[in-house]
Design an enzyme around this catalytic site. Structure first.
Site, PDB file in Angstrom:
ATOM      1  N   GLN A  74      33.582  42.350  50.819  1.00 55.60           N
ATOM      2  CA  GLN A  74      32.428  41.801  51.140  1.00 55.60           C
ATOM      3  C   GLN A  74      32.122  40.886  50.082  1.00 55.60           C
ATOM      4  OE1 GLN A  74      29.336  44.292  52.055  1.00 55.60           O
ATOM      5  NE2 GLN A  74      27.681  43.630  50.439  1.00 55.60           N
ATOM      6  N   ARG A 102      38.201  13.158  37.838  1.00 56.55           N
ATOM      7  CA  ARG A 102      37.553  13.617  39.027  1.00 56.55           C
ATOM      8  C   ARG A 102      36.247  14.199  39.480  1.00 56.55           C
ATOM      9  NH1 ARG A 102      41.790  13.862  43.561  1.00 56.55           N
ATOM     10  NH2 ARG A 102      42.739  15.066  41.570  1.00 56.55           N
ATOM     11  N   GLU A 120      42.276  27.958  41.463  1.00 61.02           N
ATOM     12  CA  GLU A 120      42.636  28.932  42.534  1.00 61.02           C
ATOM     13  C   GLU A 120      41.580  30.345  41.363  1.00 61.02           C
ATOM     14  OE1 GLU A 120      45.884  31.660  42.547  1.00 61.02           O
ATOM     15  OE2 GLU A 120      46.085  30.064  44.302  1.00 61.02           O
ATOM     16  N   ASP A 149      14.676  47.809  39.936  1.00 55.71           N
ATOM     17  CA  ASP A 149      15.178  48.218  38.360  1.00 55.71           C
ATOM     18  C   ASP A 149      14.714  48.435  37.391  1.00 55.71           C
ATOM     19  OD1 ASP A 149      17.682  47.769  39.041  1.00 55.71           O
ATOM     20  OD2 ASP A 149      17.420  44.991  38.638  1.00 55.71           O
ATOM     21  N   TYR A 185      30.437  37.360  43.515  1.00 56.67           N
ATOM     22  CA  TYR A 185      31.207  38.513  43.248  1.00 56.67           C
ATOM     23  C   TYR A 185      31.655  39.054  44.880  1.00 56.67           C
ATOM     24  CZ  TYR A 185      26.772  41.810  43.402  1.00 56.67           C
ATOM     25  OH  TYR A 185      25.834  42.142  43.842  1.00 56.67           O
TER      26      TYR A 185
END
Length: 180
Positions: free
Chosen positions: A46, A23, A28, A168, A132
């Site tokens: 956050q 499947r 986790e 940047d 993240y």
């Protein structure tokens, strides 16, 4: 979960256990108790997500100054990146050194970026999504960066002419950057 301690002190590369069958798979992706057991003792406050449509998008090298420094737990949910961390802790034995890793939806690796590290990544394929967790809220007044192509760091990026944000493109060189 497989845990690899890195050459840069305190940073870790994590590979979750993946349970697969016909499947698909289950894993986790975050377990606070397990992370505490391996020394990652943060209350992440956050979640951030970025989507880069084109390969060659380079984001970074970013960090926040204390008291708003951020530890990060980075993973790729779609696509692939070359992820780089730089030790910017002046009292560290690995100060000014960097390491790079490929994180992808296929290898499911996660990179733990401790406080005192600059972080950046370059997308390797189209439509790359990076997710993240951070343990401190974004603080514009503490937000800092280092030029991606700093000759002192000499990072071996997988692209010569990256796609960069205006911000940047204007970061200072490592030796001129404001550090804690």
């Amino acid at each position: 979960m497989k845990v690899i301690s890195l050459r840069l002190e305190s940073a870790k590369l994590l590979t979750p256990t993946i349970y697969g069958d016909s499947r698909g798979h289950f894993m986790e992706s975050y377990n606070m108790k397990r992370l505490y057991e391996i020394g990652i003792e943060h209350d992440f406050v956050q979640d951030n997500e970025s989507l880069s449509v084109k390969p060659g998008v380079l984001r970074g090298l970013h960090y926040q100054l204390a008291p708003k420094a951020q530890a990060k737990l980075v993973r790729v949910t779609a696509g692939a990146i070359y992820d780089v961390i730089v030790d910017i802790r002046p009292d560290s034995t690995t100060f000014g050194q960097w390491q790079g890793f490929i994180l992808s939806q296929y290898n499911q690796r996660q990179l733990y970026v401790p406080h005192g590290f600059a972080h950046g990544f370059c997308t390797l394929v189209p439509n790359t999504q990076v997710f993240y967790k951070v343990d401190e809220y974004y603080s514009p007044e503490c937000d800092r960066g280092i030029r991606w192509d700093d000759p002192y760091l000499n990072i071996d990026w997988p692209v010569d002419k990256p796609i960069l944000s205006d911000k940047d493109q204007t970061h200072p060189l490592f030796k001129e950057a404001e550090l804690n």
